[in-house]
Design an enzyme around this catalytic site. Structure first.
Site, PDB file in Angstrom:
ATOM      1  N   HIS A  94       2.101  -7.866  -1.978  1.00  9.96           N
ATOM      2  CA  HIS A  94       0.732  -8.151  -2.432  1.00  9.96           C
ATOM      3  C   HIS A  94       0.350  -7.326  -3.659  1.00  9.96           C
ATOM      4  O   HIS A  94      -0.594  -7.666  -4.364  1.00  9.96           O
ATOM      5  CB  HIS A  94      -0.281  -7.956  -1.293  1.00  9.96           C
ATOM      6  CG  HIS A  94      -0.637  -6.537  -0.980  1.00  9.96           C
ATOM      7  ND1 HIS A  94      -0.133  -5.846   0.106  1.00  9.96           N
ATOM      8  CD2 HIS A  94      -1.486  -5.677  -1.589  1.00  9.96           C
ATOM      9  CE1 HIS A  94      -0.646  -4.636   0.143  1.00  9.96           C
ATOM     10  NE2 HIS A  94      -1.483  -4.500  -0.881  1.00  9.96           N
ATOM     11  N   ASP A 141       5.668  -8.480   3.383  1.00 16.21           N
ATOM     12  CA  ASP A 141       4.879  -7.761   2.379  1.00 16.21           C
ATOM     13  C   ASP A 141       5.701  -6.701   1.645  1.00 16.21           C
ATOM     14  O   ASP A 141       5.258  -5.570   1.458  1.00 16.21           O
ATOM     15  CB  ASP A 141       3.632  -7.119   3.001  1.00 16.21           C
ATOM     16  CG  ASP A 141       2.594  -6.745   1.944  1.00 16.21           C
ATOM     17  OD1 ASP A 141       2.663  -7.292   0.821  1.00 16.21           O
ATOM     18  OD2 ASP A 141       1.719  -5.903   2.243  1.00 16.21           O
ATOM     19  N   SER A 165      -1.304   1.076  -1.502  1.00 12.62           N
ATOM     20  CA  SER A 165      -0.341   0.062  -1.071  1.00 12.62           C
ATOM     21  C   SER A 165       0.976   0.180  -1.834  1.00 12.62           C
ATOM     22  O   SER A 165       0.986   0.328  -3.055  1.00 12.62           O
ATOM     23  CB  SER A 165      -0.921  -1.333  -1.285  1.00 12.62           C
ATOM     24  OG  SER A 165      -2.007  -1.574  -0.428  1.00 12.62           O
TER      25      SER A 165
END
Length: 252
Positions: free
Chosen positions: A5, A35, A112
């Site tokens: 992402h 992911d 992230s």
């Protein structure tokens, strides 16, 4: 290695070291469900690499540290500490269940794709999400992808997306070989057009979706076995899994 992402929707990417040196990078591959994404920095010389740790050896209460860029590059390299709160936590993300490490290490937007490291400086996970609440009452609920899963997916991406060298269609209630690529390993092993696919590595193939699911677990270079029906007779065909690069025009 980063989150899928993080690179989603991007047109270009680069890697910045803590020295301030920046390298252009290319996308090797990504897996949206897990992911994870792999980038390759375009550098003339080998770059320093972090050591992977074994996430299977983690226990609840172990100290861990998250490092990343919370809230953007202005706070690049921020380190936060915490403990492992839970192992093998099932977390539903957009309808897909991920099995993650839970940690109290503070994570924020921008963390992230960063490293979760143990007290030896080894990477034991890739931080991916945190739980938030509208009233801001939720704290210390961060999650990371375990390093054993990260390595499995990264190795798969680096090896290349698997391809089997044939296309299929679904007709008459069964999955049928519609065409074979010219350099298909499965074709050389004996697979023919109009063969009905029954199973792949023992997994039944009632429809195209099941074929895709099993194919996505394969790694180029390994062997796979198809059970097919031809003229009322069942037979096994063992072939070498290829990668998409082997079929620049069309893959299956």
């Amino acid at each position: 290695i980063t989150n899928a992402h993080v690179i989603s929707g991007g047109k270009s990417c680069w890697v910045a070291l803590d020295t301030g040196v920046t390298y252009d990078a290319r996308l090797v591959g990504y897996d949206e469900d897990e992911d994870l994404a792999v980038l390759r920095a375009i550098a003339d010389n080998p770059l320093p690499a972090a050591e992977f740790g074994n996430s299977d050896l983690l226990t609840v209460g172990d100290p861990v540290y998250a490092i990343g860029n919370p809230l953007g590059v202005e706070l690049r390299g921020t380190l936060t500490n915490g403990i492992v709160s839970a192992i093998n936590r099932d977390v539903n993300v957009d309808g897909y269940t991920m099995v993650l490490l839970q940690t109290t290490a503070a994570l924020n937007s921008g963390n992230s794709g960063g490293a979760l490291i143990n007290d030896r400086g080894q990477v034991v996970g890739i931080t991916t999400l945190k739980v938030v609440a509208q009233d801001s009452t939720v704290e210390g609920l961060g999650f990371a992808i375990p390093m054993q899963k990260v390595k499995e997916v990264a190795d798969w991406l680096i090896a290349g997306q698997p391809a089997m060298g044939f296309t299929v269609d679904f007709s008459g209630g069964s999955l049928r070989v519609a065409a074979l690529e010219e350099n298909s390993s499965a074709g050389r092993a004996g697979l023919q057009v109009d063969d009905v696919l029954l199973s792949l590595n023992g997994a039944p193939l009632p429809a195209i979706q099941e074929l895709r699911q099993v194919k996505n677990t394969l790694i180029p270079g390994e062997t796979a076995t198809l059970m097919v029906r031809r003229g009322g007779e069942e037979r096994n065909i063992t072939f070498s899994v290829q990668c998409e690069a082997d079929f620049p025009d069309r893959t299956a």
